[in-house]
Write an enzyme that holds these catalytic residues in place. Structure first.
Site, short mmCIF file in Angstrom:
data_model
loop_
_atom_site.label_atom_id
_atom_site.label_comp_id
_atom_site.label_asym_id
_atom_site.label_seq_id
_atom_site.Cartn_x
_atom_site.Cartn_y
_atom_site.Cartn_z
N SER A 121 -11.69 38.65 -109.20
CA SER A 121 -10.46 38.16 -108.59
C SER A 121 -9.55 37.50 -109.61
O SER A 121 -10.01 36.92 -110.61
CB SER A 121 -10.80 37.15 -107.49
OG SER A 121 -9.65 36.47 -107.03
N TYR A 149 -14.48 29.40 -105.50
CA TYR A 149 -14.46 30.86 -105.43
C TYR A 149 -14.19 31.46 -106.81
O TYR A 149 -14.89 32.38 -107.25
CB TYR A 149 -13.38 31.29 -104.44
CG TYR A 149 -13.14 32.77 -104.34
CD1 TYR A 149 -14.02 33.62 -103.70
CD2 TYR A 149 -11.98 33.33 -104.88
CE1 TYR A 149 -13.78 34.98 -103.59
CE2 TYR A 149 -11.72 34.68 -104.78
CZ TYR A 149 -12.63 35.51 -104.13
OH TYR A 149 -12.38 36.85 -104.04
N LYS A 153 -16.77 33.80 -109.04
CA LYS A 153 -16.40 35.14 -109.51
C LYS A 153 -16.53 35.22 -111.03
O LYS A 153 -17.01 36.24 -111.57
CB LYS A 153 -14.98 35.48 -109.07
CG LYS A 153 -14.84 35.82 -107.61
CD LYS A 153 -15.54 37.14 -107.28
CE LYS A 153 -15.25 37.62 -105.87
NZ LYS A 153 -15.92 38.92 -105.56
#
Length: 324
Positions: A121, A149, A153
């Site tokens: 991402s 997050y 990632k």
């Protein structure tokens, strides 16, 4: 070719599965089996294809239970989304990091060195007091995630790169942009409103915009996202230009420009359904992500951004029968 898609019942996974089944071939090899692993059942239209095998349940437990299975190609799309990871740390670590490591260990144990496409991402980028986020993110920009997050990632990116270096897998990493416009119900992603402020008005429903109209974002349509995933999967190692992640080319646009496009394409009435209501939490997360991407490696693979947001809206209208 025996293929596994994690998150195969989700929006991107199911869309990718449909494209693969229609093509019948990837990397010049016929698709014999397509396995869809997800906590939910995939759409019935996919299950009707004799090449499809659906595996439902917790992905971490599935990875630990699989013994002796081999796949030629894996698309690892399953993940907890940004808002969930910020609100529930343990959920994010389990769903994103622990599950990815279990999947990598399963692939390593298979001894087949399969090709793995990992969906990372743009959230791996951010600003730090010692190193501000540049105005334009290039291929060599240092990732500095500012959310759980993004951290998860980026950790997974490093694992995929090392498993590739060791020859356990043939890994390739694509950093996805915010995908808009997504159909269906809103999800817990911090960026979910970027679809909602277009999708809901197109369905005659009100929508909340939690950030300022001047907020810049980097977007990609579902169509461009599919093209990028397939290109990464079929590229040879030399074309990839290394083991590190490739930034997907993105359309740079402000939230206000998105609403301007909505008004141009379908009229002022749709735009009037969007209410501005500030949410500092969402603004902080989305504001930490880059909004301008210069992806030379992506261009070398033939990847291009959407030409404008009007075309993104028209793509959604052509596919969503409930939109108007």
């Amino acid at each position: 070719m025996r293929i596994l898609i994690t998150g195969g019942a989700g929006f991107l996974g199911a869309r990718l599965a449909g494209i693969l089944l229609q093509r019948g071939v990837i990397a010049k090899a016929p698709i014999r089996e397509l396995w869809l692993a997800d906590i939910h059942e995939p759409p019935l239209a996919l299950q009707a294809d004799p090449r499809v095998h659906a595996v439902s349940g917790d992905l971490l437990e599935q990875c630990r239970a699989w013994k002796g299975d081999r796949f030629d190609l894996v698309f690892h799309l399953a993940a907890a989304v940004s808002g969930e990871c910020e609100d529930h740390f343990d959920l994010g670590m389990r769903s994103n990091f622990d599950t990815t490591r279990a999947l990598l260990e399963f692939l390593r144990a298979s001894g087949a060195s399969p090709r793995l496409v990992f969906a990372s991402s743009v959230a791996v980028f951010g600003a730090d007091a010692a190193l501000p986020l540049p105005a334009v993110v290039h291929d060599d920009t240092l990732p500095l995630p500012q959310s759980s997050y993004g951290i998860q990632k980026f950790m997974c990116e490093q694992l995929v790169a090392d498993y590739t270096r060791r020859g356990f897998i043939d890994g390739r990493i694509l950093r996805l942009m915010t995908v808009a416009i997504r159909p269906g119900k809103p999800n817990a992603a911090a960026s979910g409103f970027l679809s909602g402020i277009i999708r809901e008005p197109l369905h005659g429903q009100p929508a909340i915009c939690p950030v300022a109209l001047e907020t810049p974002v980097a977007l990609a349509s579902p169509g461009r996202t599919m093209e990028a995933l397939l290109a990464i999967a079929e590229a040879d190692r030399e074309s990839l230009g290394g083991r590190t992640a490739i930034n997907m080319p993105a359309l740079s646009v402000t939230v206000g420009e998105m609403l301007d496009a909505l008004e141009r394409v379908v009229g002022a009435e749709a735009r009037s359904r969007v209410e501005l209501r500030s949410d500092p939490r969402i603004g902080r997360i989305v504001g930490s992500w880059p909004s301008v991407i210069d992806s030379e490696r992506g261009r070398r693979l033939g990847l291009t951004p959407d030409p404008d947001f009007d075309s993104v809206i028209r793509q959604f209208l052509s596919e969503d029968v409930g939109a108007r």
